[in-house]
Motif scaffolding. Structure first.
Motif, PDB file in Angstrom:
ATOM      1  N   VAL A 117      98.718 -35.204   0.835  1.00 14.96           N
ATOM      2  CA  VAL A 117      99.414 -35.320  -0.433  1.00 14.96           C
ATOM      3  C   VAL A 117      98.447 -36.598  -1.049  1.00 14.96           C
ATOM      4  CG1 VAL A 117     101.177 -37.154  -0.273  1.00 14.96           C
ATOM      5  CG2 VAL A 117     101.015 -35.980   1.036  1.00 14.96           C
ATOM      6  N   GLU A 118      99.329 -35.952  -2.097  1.00  9.99           N
ATOM      7  CA  GLU A 118      98.441 -36.432  -3.842  1.00  9.99           C
ATOM      8  C   GLU A 118      99.269 -37.512  -4.091  1.00  9.99           C
ATOM      9  OE1 GLU A 118      97.651 -37.614  -8.034  1.00  9.99           O
ATOM     10  OE2 GLU A 118      99.137 -36.728  -6.905  1.00  9.99           O
ATOM     11  N   LYS A 119      98.424 -38.804  -4.331  1.00 10.01           N
ATOM     12  CA  LYS A 119      99.143 -39.820  -4.907  1.00 10.01           C
ATOM     13  C   LYS A 119      98.560 -40.281  -6.175  1.00 10.01           C
ATOM     14  CE  LYS A 119     100.501 -41.111   0.073  1.00 10.01           C
ATOM     15  NZ  LYS A 119     100.494 -41.842   0.965  1.00 10.01           N
ATOM     16  N   ALA A 170      83.973 -28.341   0.175  1.00  6.63           N
ATOM     17  CA  ALA A 170      84.823 -27.269   0.398  1.00  6.63           C
ATOM     18  C   ALA A 170      86.464 -27.282   0.140  1.00  6.63           C
ATOM     19  CB  ALA A 170      85.279 -28.183   2.480  1.00  6.63           C
ATOM     20  N   LEU A 171      86.697 -28.088  -0.004  1.00  7.41           N
ATOM     21  CA  LEU A 171      88.955 -28.147  -0.858  1.00  7.41           C
ATOM     22  C   LEU A 171      88.432 -27.601  -2.851  1.00  7.41           C
ATOM     23  CD1 LEU A 171      89.781 -31.656  -0.942  1.00  7.41           C
ATOM     24  CD2 LEU A 171      90.439 -29.653   0.933  1.00  7.41           C
ATOM     25  N   LEU A 172      86.911 -27.630  -2.764  1.00  5.91           N
ATOM     26  CA  LEU A 172      86.848 -26.869  -4.158  1.00  5.91           C
ATOM     27  C   LEU A 172      86.755 -25.139  -4.172  1.00  5.91           C
ATOM     28  CD1 LEU A 172      84.737 -29.668  -5.737  1.00  5.91           C
ATOM     29  CD2 LEU A 172      87.039 -28.417  -6.852  1.00  5.91           C
ATOM     30  N   SER A 173      86.224 -25.220  -3.322  1.00  5.61           N
ATOM     31  CA  SER A 173      85.861 -23.755  -2.429  1.00  5.61           C
ATOM     32  C   SER A 173      86.765 -22.713  -2.313  1.00  5.61           C
ATOM     33  CB  SER A 173      85.062 -23.886  -0.874  1.00  5.61           C
ATOM     34  OG  SER A 173      83.971 -22.147  -1.094  1.00  5.61           O
ATOM     35  N   VAL A 188      96.714 -22.539   0.868  1.00  4.39           N
ATOM     36  CA  VAL A 188      95.563 -22.795  -0.093  1.00  4.39           C
ATOM     37  C   VAL A 188      96.519 -23.678  -1.605  1.00  4.39           C
ATOM     38  CG1 VAL A 188      93.430 -21.527  -1.100  1.00  4.39           C
ATOM     39  CG2 VAL A 188      94.132 -21.952   1.455  1.00  4.39           C
ATOM     40  N   LEU A 189      97.605 -22.197  -1.444  1.00  6.36           N
ATOM     41  CA  LEU A 189      98.191 -22.644  -2.607  1.00  6.36           C
ATOM     42  C   LEU A 189      98.013 -23.855  -3.058  1.00  6.36           C
ATOM     43  CD1 LEU A 189      99.859 -18.895  -3.148  1.00  6.36           C
ATOM     44  CD2 LEU A 189      97.985 -19.781  -4.578  1.00  6.36           C
ATOM     45  N   GLU A 190      99.243 -24.276  -2.120  1.00  4.92           N
ATOM     46  CA  GLU A 190      99.827 -25.953  -2.158  1.00  4.92           C
ATOM     47  C   GLU A 190      98.387 -26.830  -1.900  1.00  4.92           C
ATOM     48  OE1 GLU A 190     102.117 -29.256  -0.003  1.00  4.92           O
ATOM     49  OE2 GLU A 190     102.251 -26.832   1.249  1.00  4.92           O
ATOM     50  N   GLN A 191      97.480 -26.792  -1.116  1.00  4.20           N
ATOM     51  CA  GLN A 191      96.230 -27.721  -1.909  1.00  4.20           C
ATOM     52  C   GLN A 191      95.955 -27.752  -3.013  1.00  4.20           C
ATOM     53  OE1 GLN A 191      93.089 -26.659   2.090  1.00  4.20           O
ATOM     54  NE2 GLN A 191      91.344 -25.965   0.450  1.00  4.20           N
ATOM     55  N   ASP A 192      95.189 -26.472  -3.203  1.00  2.00           N
ATOM     56  CA  ASP A 192      95.102 -26.500  -4.868  1.00  2.00           C
ATOM     57  C   ASP A 192      96.063 -26.437  -6.001  1.00  2.00           C
ATOM     58  OD1 ASP A 192      93.150 -24.666  -6.834  1.00  2.00           O
ATOM     59  OD2 ASP A 192      94.865 -23.929  -7.320  1.00  2.00           O
ATOM     60  N   ALA A 193      96.542 -26.562  -5.430  1.00  2.00           N
ATOM     61  CA  ALA A 193      97.866 -27.599  -6.767  1.00  2.00           C
ATOM     62  C   ALA A 193      97.666 -29.085  -6.546  1.00  2.00           C
ATOM     63  CB  ALA A 193      99.526 -27.901  -6.271  1.00  2.00           C
ATOM     64  N   LYS A 194      97.422 -29.479  -5.210  1.00  2.41           N
ATOM     65  CA  LYS A 194      97.338 -30.866  -4.909  1.00  2.41           C
ATOM     66  C   LYS A 194      95.789 -31.524  -5.639  1.00  2.41           C
ATOM     67  CE  LYS A 194     101.210 -31.550  -2.553  1.00  2.41           C
ATOM     68  NZ  LYS A 194     102.240 -32.420  -3.352  1.00  2.41           N
ATOM     69  N   LEU A 195      95.206 -30.529  -4.706  1.00  5.65           N
ATOM     70  CA  LEU A 195      93.274 -30.622  -5.826  1.00  5.65           C
ATOM     71  C   LEU A 195      93.379 -30.768  -7.591  1.00  5.65           C
ATOM     72  CD1 LEU A 195      90.447 -31.774  -5.075  1.00  5.65           C
ATOM     73  CD2 LEU A 195      90.325 -29.282  -5.210  1.00  5.65           C
ATOM     74  N   ARG A 196      94.015 -29.854  -7.868  1.00  5.68           N
ATOM     75  CA  ARG A 196      94.465 -30.911  -9.208  1.00  5.68           C
ATOM     76  C   ARG A 196      94.643 -31.392  -9.345  1.00  5.68           C
ATOM     77  NH1 ARG A 196      93.285 -25.233 -12.163  1.00  5.68           N
ATOM     78  NH2 ARG A 196      92.628 -23.602 -10.525  1.00  5.68           N
ATOM     79  N   ALA A 197      95.891 -31.383  -9.476  1.00  7.31           N
ATOM     80  CA  ALA A 197      96.429 -33.313  -9.437  1.00  7.31           C
ATOM     81  C   ALA A 197      95.627 -34.554  -9.033  1.00  7.31           C
ATOM     82  CB  ALA A 197      97.710 -33.564  -8.549  1.00  7.31           C
ATOM     83  N   PHE A 198      94.384 -34.462  -8.151  1.00  7.62           N
ATOM     84  CA  PHE A 198      93.446 -34.877  -7.920  1.00  7.62           C
ATOM     85  C   PHE A 198      93.231 -35.586  -8.825  1.00  7.62           C
ATOM     86  CE2 PHE A 198      89.430 -36.509  -5.310  1.00  7.62           C
ATOM     87  CZ  PHE A 198      90.175 -37.556  -5.331  1.00  7.62           C
ATOM     88  N   LEU A 199      92.093 -34.128  -9.086  1.00  5.36           N
ATOM     89  CA  LEU A 199      91.242 -34.437 -10.461  1.00  5.36           C
ATOM     90  C   LEU A 199      91.087 -34.770 -11.607  1.00  5.36           C
ATOM     91  CD1 LEU A 199      89.060 -31.793  -8.158  1.00  5.36           C
ATOM     92  CD2 LEU A 199      88.792 -35.021  -8.438  1.00  5.36           C
ATOM     93  N   HIS A 232      89.062 -31.152 -12.665  1.00  5.91           N
ATOM     94  CA  HIS A 232      88.620 -29.940 -11.521  1.00  5.91           C
ATOM     95  C   HIS A 232      87.800 -28.995 -12.146  1.00  5.91           C
ATOM     96  CE1 HIS A 232      90.414 -26.448  -9.575  1.00  5.91           C
ATOM     97  NE2 HIS A 232      91.115 -27.106  -9.079  1.00  5.91           N
ATOM     98  N   ASP A 233      87.727 -28.370 -13.449  1.00  6.43           N
ATOM     99  CA  ASP A 233      87.170 -27.522 -13.935  1.00  6.43           C
ATOM    100  C   ASP A 233      86.350 -27.479 -13.895  1.00  6.43           C
ATOM    101  OD1 ASP A 233      89.758 -25.048 -13.738  1.00  6.43           O
ATOM    102  OD2 ASP A 233      90.027 -25.611 -16.259  1.00  6.43           O
ATOM    103  N   GLU A 234      85.893 -28.947 -14.406  1.00  9.42           N
ATOM    104  CA  GLU A 234      84.358 -28.490 -14.228  1.00  9.42           C
ATOM    105  C   GLU A 234      83.407 -29.484 -12.871  1.00  9.42           C
ATOM    106  OE1 GLU A 234      81.518 -33.212 -16.101  1.00  9.42           O
ATOM    107  OE2 GLU A 234      83.690 -33.163 -16.443  1.00  9.42           O
ATOM    108  N   TYR A 235      83.864 -29.729 -11.986  1.00  6.54           N
ATOM    109  CA  TYR A 235      84.312 -29.975 -10.707  1.00  6.54           C
ATOM    110  C   TYR A 235      83.705 -28.742 -10.360  1.00  6.54           C
ATOM    111  CZ  TYR A 235      84.428 -34.831  -9.521  1.00  6.54           C
ATOM    112  OH  TYR A 235      84.241 -36.093  -9.385  1.00  6.54           O
TER     113      TYR A 235
END
Length: 200
Positions: free
Chosen positions: A19-21, A138-141, A177-188, A192-195
């Motif tokens: 979850v992203e908060k 790992a999440l970015l991978s 993984v799709l859901e995880q990617d959306a949460k990671l994008r919201a977090f970063l 995101h793309d720079e990371y």
């Protein structure tokens, strides 16, 4: 049924939900001990998180000599995370005899002073604790594995998964993984793309 994958090929966090908060950085104006750096602000966000969950967490090391052999450049990820003052905490979630299960929470403060936290289930070989850079890498991978993929069949083919024999499990992993990617994008956010690719 759980399938075990090699660390270099498995979308590591695909089996869990995180979850992203987002919240405003803590209002500490006028206090002598107000966090001055991004690192201190991220640590304050993690203290608030642990106070709210009342779960036992330990500090997560920033990095170790163990890198995740994924697609992002681990040195770039570590440098960006350090520059942003990224912090992490970890709590044990059990052991299945082969892997240790953890709940990891990462926190960062963006350029506008807004703190963001994300929690993710994470597995490591038994006896090895995760570190913040390895988790983020790992999440970015996993996110990189979605690049130029239009559907679950293409994603499965990229990883060599059997869509005929294990279609339901592979589809569930792909959706996670799709859901995880959306949460990671919201977090970063805009970083995101720079990371992931080094784009600025």
């Amino acid at each position: 049924m759980t399938t075990t994958f090699l660390e270099t090929e498995h979308p590591r966090a695909a089996t869990g939900v995180f979850v992203e908060k987002s919240q405003s950085a803590p209002e500490l104006a006028g206090l002598a001990a107000a966090p001055a750096t991004r690192s201190e602000q991220a640590r304050a966000a993690l203290r608030t998180y642990t106070d709210n969950t009342r779960r036992p967490f330990e500090d997560l090391p920033a990095s170790s000599d163990r890198g995740f052999a994924g697609k992002p450049d681990a040195a770039r990820v570590a440098a960006l995370a350090t520059a942003e003052g990224m912090q992490g905490i970890v709590s044990e979630d059990g052991n299945d005899g082969v892997e240790d299960h953890h709940l990891v929470v990462l926190a960062r403060v963006d350029d506008d002073g807004i703190s963001h936290t994300v929690e993710v289930p994470f597995r490591t070989p038994a006896g090895q604790a995760p570190d913040a850079t390895t988790v983020l890498d790992a999440l970015l991978s996993d996110s990189a594995g979605l690049n130029d993929v239009d559907d679950v069949e293409e994603w499965a083919d990229q990883y060599g998964y059997d869509m005929e024999g294990e279609a339901a499990q592979v589809t569930a992993s792909y959706e996670a993984v799709l859901e995880q990617d959306a949460k990671l994008r919201a977090f970063l956010g805009e970083k995101h793309d720079e990371y992931l690719w080094g784009d600025q």
